[in-house]
Design a protein around this motif. Structure first.
Motif, PDB file in Angstrom:
ATOM      1  N   GLU A 189       7.571  -0.493   9.507  1.00 42.67           N
ATOM      2  CA  GLU A 189       6.200  -0.684   9.046  1.00 42.67           C
ATOM      3  C   GLU A 189       5.293  -1.042  10.218  1.00 42.67           C
ATOM      4  OE1 GLU A 189       3.664  -3.829   6.255  1.00 42.67           O
ATOM      5  OE2 GLU A 189       5.861  -3.858   6.252  1.00 42.67           O
ATOM      6  N   GLY A 190       4.177  -0.289  10.317  1.00 40.65           N
ATOM      7  CA  GLY A 190       3.206  -0.549  11.366  1.00 40.65           C
ATOM      8  C   GLY A 190       3.530   0.086  12.704  1.00 40.65           C
ATOM      9  N   TYR A 258       5.498  10.465  13.643  1.00 40.12           N
ATOM     10  CA  TYR A 258       4.906   9.961  12.401  1.00 40.12           C
ATOM     11  C   TYR A 258       4.425   8.549  12.701  1.00 40.12           C
ATOM     12  CZ  TYR A 258       4.490   7.721   7.858  1.00 40.12           C
ATOM     13  OH  TYR A 258       4.021   7.012   6.776  1.00 40.12           O
ATOM     14  N   VAL A 259       3.152   8.294  12.416  1.00 39.39           N
ATOM     15  CA  VAL A 259       2.551   6.983  12.675  1.00 39.39           C
ATOM     16  C   VAL A 259       2.314   6.302  11.329  1.00 39.39           C
ATOM     17  CG1 VAL A 259       0.647   5.726  13.730  1.00 39.39           C
ATOM     18  CG2 VAL A 259       1.443   7.882  14.750  1.00 39.39           C
ATOM     19  N   GLN A 260       2.944   5.143  11.137  1.00 35.95           N
ATOM     20  CA  GLN A 260       2.774   4.382   9.894  1.00 35.95           C
ATOM     21  C   GLN A 260       1.563   3.472  10.085  1.00 35.95           C
ATOM     22  OE1 GLN A 260       3.353   1.065   8.040  1.00 35.95           O
ATOM     23  NE2 GLN A 260       2.442   2.575   6.643  1.00 35.95           N
ATOM     24  N   SER A 261       0.411   3.936   9.619  1.00 37.49           N
ATOM     25  CA  SER A 261      -0.856   3.281   9.954  1.00 37.49           C
ATOM     26  C   SER A 261      -1.431   2.430   8.825  1.00 37.49           C
ATOM     27  CB  SER A 261      -1.890   4.344  10.357  1.00 37.49           C
ATOM     28  OG  SER A 261      -2.055   5.295   9.313  1.00 37.49           O
ATOM     29  N   VAL A 266      -0.677  -3.666   1.764  1.00 37.35           N
ATOM     30  CA  VAL A 266      -0.155  -2.582   0.926  1.00 37.35           C
ATOM     31  C   VAL A 266       1.360  -2.673   0.823  1.00 37.35           C
ATOM     32  CG1 VAL A 266       0.002  -0.086   0.628  1.00 37.35           C
ATOM     33  CG2 VAL A 266      -2.075  -1.089   1.593  1.00 37.35           C
ATOM     34  N   GLU A 267       2.014  -2.908   1.971  1.00 38.30           N
ATOM     35  CA  GLU A 267       3.467  -3.026   2.061  1.00 38.30           C
ATOM     36  C   GLU A 267       4.193  -1.807   1.471  1.00 38.30           C
ATOM     37  OE1 GLU A 267       4.791  -5.385   3.786  1.00 38.30           O
ATOM     38  OE2 GLU A 267       2.870  -6.404   4.074  1.00 38.30           O
ATOM     39  N   PRO A 268       3.919  -0.583   1.987  1.00 38.61           N
ATOM     40  CA  PRO A 268       4.622   0.598   1.463  1.00 38.61           C
ATOM     41  C   PRO A 268       6.077   0.617   1.930  1.00 38.61           C
ATOM     42  CG  PRO A 268       3.300   1.222   3.347  1.00 38.61           C
ATOM     43  CD  PRO A 268       2.989  -0.232   3.083  1.00 38.61           C
ATOM     44  N   ASN A 294      10.637   0.778   6.777  1.00 39.91           N
ATOM     45  CA  ASN A 294      11.274  -0.546   6.780  1.00 39.91           C
ATOM     46  C   ASN A 294      10.198  -1.628   6.815  1.00 39.91           C
ATOM     47  OD1 ASN A 294      13.993   0.136   6.705  1.00 39.91           O
ATOM     48  ND2 ASN A 294      14.122   0.386   8.935  1.00 39.91           N
ATOM     49  N   PRO A 295      10.156  -2.502   5.814  1.00 41.82           N
ATOM     50  CA  PRO A 295       9.141  -3.567   5.829  1.00 41.82           C
ATOM     51  C   PRO A 295       9.364  -4.508   7.014  1.00 41.82           C
ATOM     52  CG  PRO A 295      10.163  -3.348   3.665  1.00 41.82           C
ATOM     53  CD  PRO A 295      10.989  -2.539   4.607  1.00 41.82           C
TER      54      PRO A 295
END
Length: 316
Positions: A189-190, A258-261, A266-268, A294-295
């Motif tokens: 995540e992030g 892939y950028v987790q933006s 939200v915590e997807p 992954n959180p």
């Protein structure tokens, strides 16, 4: 005895004079020479021994590729016998597979080579036809009234010329690519992670992987794809810019991320996008590519304080 000189001249004359020493008489003896099929066919010089055919296609065998002459036979009746058949195709006359054909067939445009070997892949393949040129006929029958040599109905030449015709079969792009989803794609995540050919790839029987392109039908909901390569003519990276398509070769070189933006508040835990692969002519079906997120403990806790009201009760 009259002895012919072996030329292709079929009439001759002998001038004779008979004398008794005092008187003489002259007359001409006319000689007709019976032709004998003793000359082999001769291939025309400067023939083109190479043909080009598309994969699965059919091309004509013309007099530019094969042509012969024969001094004592009808050129149209010369036969071409296939001594070795092609490995990846067939020779046809008027649409029917044959093992021989005449020069008249060639001139009329009835003779073709058809590739029947199926998909040949990325590179051309090569085929060969070996032909024997025969005059296919014997001389006229002779009753023997004035000929005591070999039977002229049997050709007197010992061998016939052979000819090698080469065919180059060129591939055509008529097969669609296939998209392949590999191992799970996981990103924290992030953060960002490189999309590799172990996660997503494609294959195409008649297109090199380097020429395949992936096109996004729908974009990720909680992030985006980027290509870190600079644009042509520039040095600055394109990191941080969302893309709608990318090349297989760029993914192979680890330039596609892939950028987790979107993750604050939200915590997807998952994301996805829909993609297809294309070779420029054909395309795959649309495929969903899934992303596991992954959180991470990346947000400070909120401290919420509210006033507490206590109602005290006093006794009288």
């Amino acid at each position: 005895m009259y002895q012919h000189d072996g030329s292709e001249v079929f009439q001759d004359e002998v001038f004779l004079e008979v004398t008794d020493g005092t008187n003489s008489a002259e007359f001409v003896l006319h000689i007709e020479v019976i032709p004998v099929n003793d000359e082999p066919p001769v291939l025309k010089p400067n023939l083109i021994p190479m043909m080009h055919c598309s994969e699965g296609g059919e091309v004509g065998i013309t007099p530019e590729h094969i042509f012969a002459t024969d001094a004592d036979s009808d050129d149209l009746k010369l036969l071409f016998l296939i001594a070795r058949e092609p490995q990846h195709g067939v020779v046809r006359k008027a649409g029917i597979d044959v093992d021989r054909f005449s020069q008249e067939d060639v001139i009329s445009g009835a003779v073709t080579y058809k590739h029947t070997g199926g998909e040949i892949g990325l590179a051309p393949c090569f085929d060969t036809i070996i032909l024997v040129v025969s005059d296919g006929e014997a001389g006229p029958l002779v009753n023997g009234c004035c000929h005591n040599g070999p039977n002229p109905s049997v050709p007197l030449h010992e061998s016939f010329p052979m000819y090698k015709l080469n065919i180059t079969v060129h591939p055509i792009d008529n097969q669609p690519p296939t998209i392949i989803i590999g191992k799970k794609f996981v990103v924290d995540e992030g953060f960002s992670a490189a999309l590799t050919t172990h996660h997503l790839t494609a294959s195409d029987p008649d297109t090199a992987p380097e020429d395949l392109e992936f096109v996004l039908v729908s974009h990720p909901q909680f992030g985006y794809l980027e290509n870190t390569l600079p644009s042509a003519g520039f040095e600055k990276s394109n990191m941080g810019i969302s893309i709608a398509s990318f090349q297989w070769r760029d993914m192979k070189a680890l330039h596609i991320n892939y950028v987790q933006s979107r993750h604050l508040r939200v915590e997807p835990t998952a994301d996805q996008f829909v993609v297809y692969a294309t070779d420029g002519e054909q395309r795959t079906l649309e495929t969903t590519f899934r992303v596991i997120i992954n959180p991470t403990n990346d947000e400070a806790p909120d401290f919420v304080v509210q006033n507490i009201t206590h109602m005290s009760v006093t006794s009288a």
